[in-house]
Design an enzyme around this catalytic site. Structure first.
Site, PDB file in Angstrom:
ATOM      1  N   ASP A  11      -7.237   8.589  -4.645  1.00 32.79           N
ATOM      2  CA  ASP A  11      -5.823   8.636  -4.226  1.00 32.79           C
ATOM      3  C   ASP A  11      -5.773   8.794  -2.713  1.00 32.79           C
ATOM      4  OD1 ASP A  11      -2.896   9.341  -4.089  1.00 32.79           O
ATOM      5  OD2 ASP A  11      -3.114   9.520  -6.265  1.00 32.79           O
ATOM      6  N   ASP A  26      -7.578   4.186   0.332  1.00 26.80           N
ATOM      7  CA  ASP A  26      -6.407   3.310   0.210  1.00 26.80           C
ATOM      8  C   ASP A  26      -6.752   2.178  -0.761  1.00 26.80           C
ATOM      9  OD1 ASP A  26      -4.362   1.516   0.507  1.00 26.80           O
ATOM     10  OD2 ASP A  26      -4.391   1.506   2.706  1.00 26.80           O
ATOM     11  N   MET A  27      -6.027   2.099  -1.872  1.00 26.24           N
ATOM     12  CA  MET A  27      -6.347   1.108  -2.911  1.00 26.24           C
ATOM     13  C   MET A  27      -6.106  -0.327  -2.443  1.00 26.24           C
ATOM     14  SD  MET A  27      -3.199   1.893  -5.466  1.00 26.24           S
ATOM     15  CE  MET A  27      -1.505   1.918  -4.890  1.00 26.24           C
ATOM     16  N   HIS A  61       4.076  -0.321 -11.308  1.00 25.00           N
ATOM     17  CA  HIS A  61       5.550  -0.443 -11.309  1.00 25.00           C
ATOM     18  C   HIS A  61       6.156   0.046  -9.976  1.00 25.00           C
ATOM     19  CE1 HIS A  61       6.943   3.792 -12.903  1.00 25.00           C
ATOM     20  NE2 HIS A  61       6.021   3.894 -11.989  1.00 25.00           N
TER      21      HIS A  61
HETATM   22  C1  LIG Z   1       3.598   7.272  -9.582  1.00 23.95           C
HETATM   23  S1  LIG Z   1       2.209   8.140  -8.997  1.00 23.95           S
HETATM   24  C2  LIG Z   1       1.137   8.106 -10.399  1.00 23.95           C
HETATM   25  C3  LIG Z   1       0.137   9.238 -10.402  1.00 23.95           C
HETATM   26  C4  LIG Z   1      -0.759   9.268 -11.631  1.00 23.95           C
HETATM   27  N1  LIG Z   1      -1.463   8.019 -11.851  1.00 23.95           N
HETATM   28  C5  LIG Z   1       0.064   9.625 -12.837  1.00 23.95           C
HETATM   29  O1  LIG Z   1       0.469   8.766 -13.607  1.00 23.95           O
HETATM   30  O2  LIG Z   1       0.347  10.823 -12.991  1.00 23.95           O
HETATM   31  C6  LIG Z   1       1.471   7.014  -7.868  1.00 23.95           C
HETATM   32  C7  LIG Z   1       0.215   7.511  -7.198  1.00 23.95           C
HETATM   33  O3  LIG Z   1      -0.285   6.483  -6.339  1.00 23.95           O
HETATM   34  C8  LIG Z   1      -0.795   7.093  -5.178  1.00 23.95           C
HETATM   35  N2  LIG Z   1      -0.856   6.090  -4.092  1.00 23.95           N
HETATM   36  C9  LIG Z   1       0.178   5.556  -3.376  1.00 23.95           C
HETATM   37  N3  LIG Z   1      -0.290   4.691  -2.467  1.00 23.95           N
HETATM   38  C10 LIG Z   1      -1.649   4.663  -2.597  1.00 23.95           C
HETATM   39  C11 LIG Z   1      -2.688   3.958  -1.928  1.00 23.95           C
HETATM   40  N4  LIG Z   1      -2.403   3.081  -0.957  1.00 23.95           N
HETATM   41  N5  LIG Z   1      -3.963   4.180  -2.321  1.00 23.95           N
HETATM   42  C12 LIG Z   1      -4.258   5.072  -3.307  1.00 23.95           C
HETATM   43  N6  LIG Z   1      -3.299   5.761  -3.992  1.00 23.95           N
HETATM   44  C13 LIG Z   1      -2.006   5.563  -3.636  1.00 23.95           C
HETATM   45  C14 LIG Z   1       0.220   8.196  -4.910  1.00 23.95           C
HETATM   46  O4  LIG Z   1      -0.278   9.172  -4.016  1.00 23.95           O
HETATM   47  C15 LIG Z   1       0.456   8.726  -6.326  1.00 23.95           C
HETATM   48  O5  LIG Z   1      -0.449   9.761  -6.670  1.00 23.95           O
END
Ligand SMILES: C[S@@+](CC[C@H](N)C(=O)[O-])C[C@H]1O[C@@H](n2cnc3c(N)ncnc32)[C@H](O)[C@@H]1O
Length: 365
Positions: free
Chosen positions: A231, A251-252, A269
């Site tokens: 994350d 960063d994904m 989503h």
């Molecule tokens: C809606 S949350 C879902 C968290 C977890 N998967 C859950 O369902 O409880 C989205 C997650 O994506 C992470 N995120 C956002 N941008 C990201 C990036 N560029 N690289 C990695 N993670 C990211 C956020 O920090 C957050 O924890």
């Protein structure tokens, strides 16, 4: 027909129809108060108070347990009556003729003290936090904007959802607790129904895995599974360390750590189609070919799947609008998902409608 004040003839049926429509219009306009009363009930800890009471609680009993002044007695009764009409609590008349309020399956989900199942309260508090509610005031301005990349959230707060979470520790905490509560709920369901998508997987990276709640539940349910939570750095830095779970910040959109399988729970989503294709390509690079067990496991809605009532159809529409308000993402139907998988180079997919309104989608390279 009846005579109007000026002697003209008025169709009584039309008047009744208009008055009914007028009442319904008022009801729609004030329905946000229902959501705010739900938030208030959670903040006041009413579900736990009734659970601890062990039987339906009268207003006098609730006032005492919640330290609410006697002068607010009538106000609390009205709030409880409204929430009972919505099915959140249940109103009873006791043998002594007093009105008392009990839990229903809905409010039981909000308790933190009943059984092992994680409470949904942190998720409800997150959804109804002012940072998520305020952008709704921007909707009509947003629709007129030419710029498709700016969200109502950005119009209200001047930065994206993820930037605000990175800047404000209290918002980050509220969001992560909300997501962890949902992950606890989902993993409870997934492990109860067997979790066949995760069976046989040796290494898994939970991309956007937040505080690691999902990963911890998976490691416990599937002994021998090695799990990495990937994350953003500010999320990983504050996450509580969990046994058997490795944390990696990054960063994904740039690179995803390698594993047999990648999990994307409630990630795609949040993003536009173009961004989803970029994320899915990074995921495909991180896994082996299908013959060697490589797959991406997505937990998200497939619009039209798992909907068994008008309420669930409406809930999927509400989630689609919520994604439009907060992010550049959307809820997708099967055709829209298929297009993403094809565009990012995957060969096959399987949808299992498993978690109420959400599905498990296994995507194979
Ligand atoms: C809606 S949350 C879902 C968290 C977890 N998967 C859950 O369902 O409880 C989205 C997650 O994506 C992470 N995120 C956002 N941008 C990201 C990036 N560029 N690289 C990695 N993670 C990211 C956020 O920090 C957050 O924890």
């Amino acid at each position: 027909m009846v005579a109007g004040a000026g002697g003209e003839l008025i169709n009584n049926g039309d008047v009744q129809e208009t008055l009914k429509a007028h009442g319904v219009l008022w009801n729609h306009a004030m329905s946000f108060i229902k959501s705010m009363c739900l938030k208030c009930a959670v903040e006041l800890d009413i579900p736990n108070a009734i659970f601890r009471h062990g039987m339906p609680a009268t207003i006098a009993e609730l006032l005492e347990k919640l330290s609410i002044p006697e002068a607010k007695s009538r106000r609390l009764r009205i709030l409880m009556r409204l929430l009972s009409r919505e099915g959140i609590f249940k109103s009873h008349i006791t043998l002594s003729g007093e009105e008392a309020f009990d839990l229903t399956p809905i409010s039981l989900l909000l308790t933190t003290v009943a059984g092992d199942r994680p409470s949904s309260s942190p998720f409800i508090l997150m959804l109804l936090d002012r940072h998520l509610v305020d952008p709704c005031q921007q909707l009509s301005h947003w629709f007129r904007l030419q710029d498709a990349a700016t969200t109502p959230f950005e119009m209200a707060h001047g930065k994206s959802f993820w930037e605000l979470a990175g800047d404000r520790p209290e918002f980050n905490d509220l969001f992560n607790k909300g997501m962890a509560s949902d992950s606890g709920f989902v993993m409870d369901v997934v492990t109860h129904i067997g979790g066949s998508a995760f069976r046989g997987v040796k290494t898994l990276v939970d991309v956007g895995g937040g505080t690691g709640m999902t990963a911890a539940a998976l490691v416990e349910a599937f002994p021998g599974l090695a799990c990495t939570v990937f994350d953003l750095p500010h999320v990983v830095e504050t996450a509580e360390r969990r046994k058997g779970v490795e944390f990696v910040g990054g960063d994904m959109f740039v690179e995803v750590p390698g594993a047999d399988a990648v999990l994307l729970k409630w990630i795609l989503h949040d993003w536009s189609d173009e961004d989803c294709v970029r994320i899915l390509r990074r995921c495909k690079e991180a896994i082996p070919p299908k013959e060697r067990g490589g797959k991406v496991i997505i937990i998200d809605m497939v619009v039209g799947v798992g909907v068994q009532s008008q309420t669930s159809v409406q809930t999927q529409l509400l989630f689609d609008l919520e994604m439009m308000i907060l992010t550049t993402g959307k809820e997708r139907d099967e055709g829209e998902w298929r297009k993403l998988f094809v565009a990012s180079g995957f060969g096959d997919y399987k949808i299992t409608p498993a978690i109420g309104l959400r599905s498990i989608i296994e995507v194979f390279p």
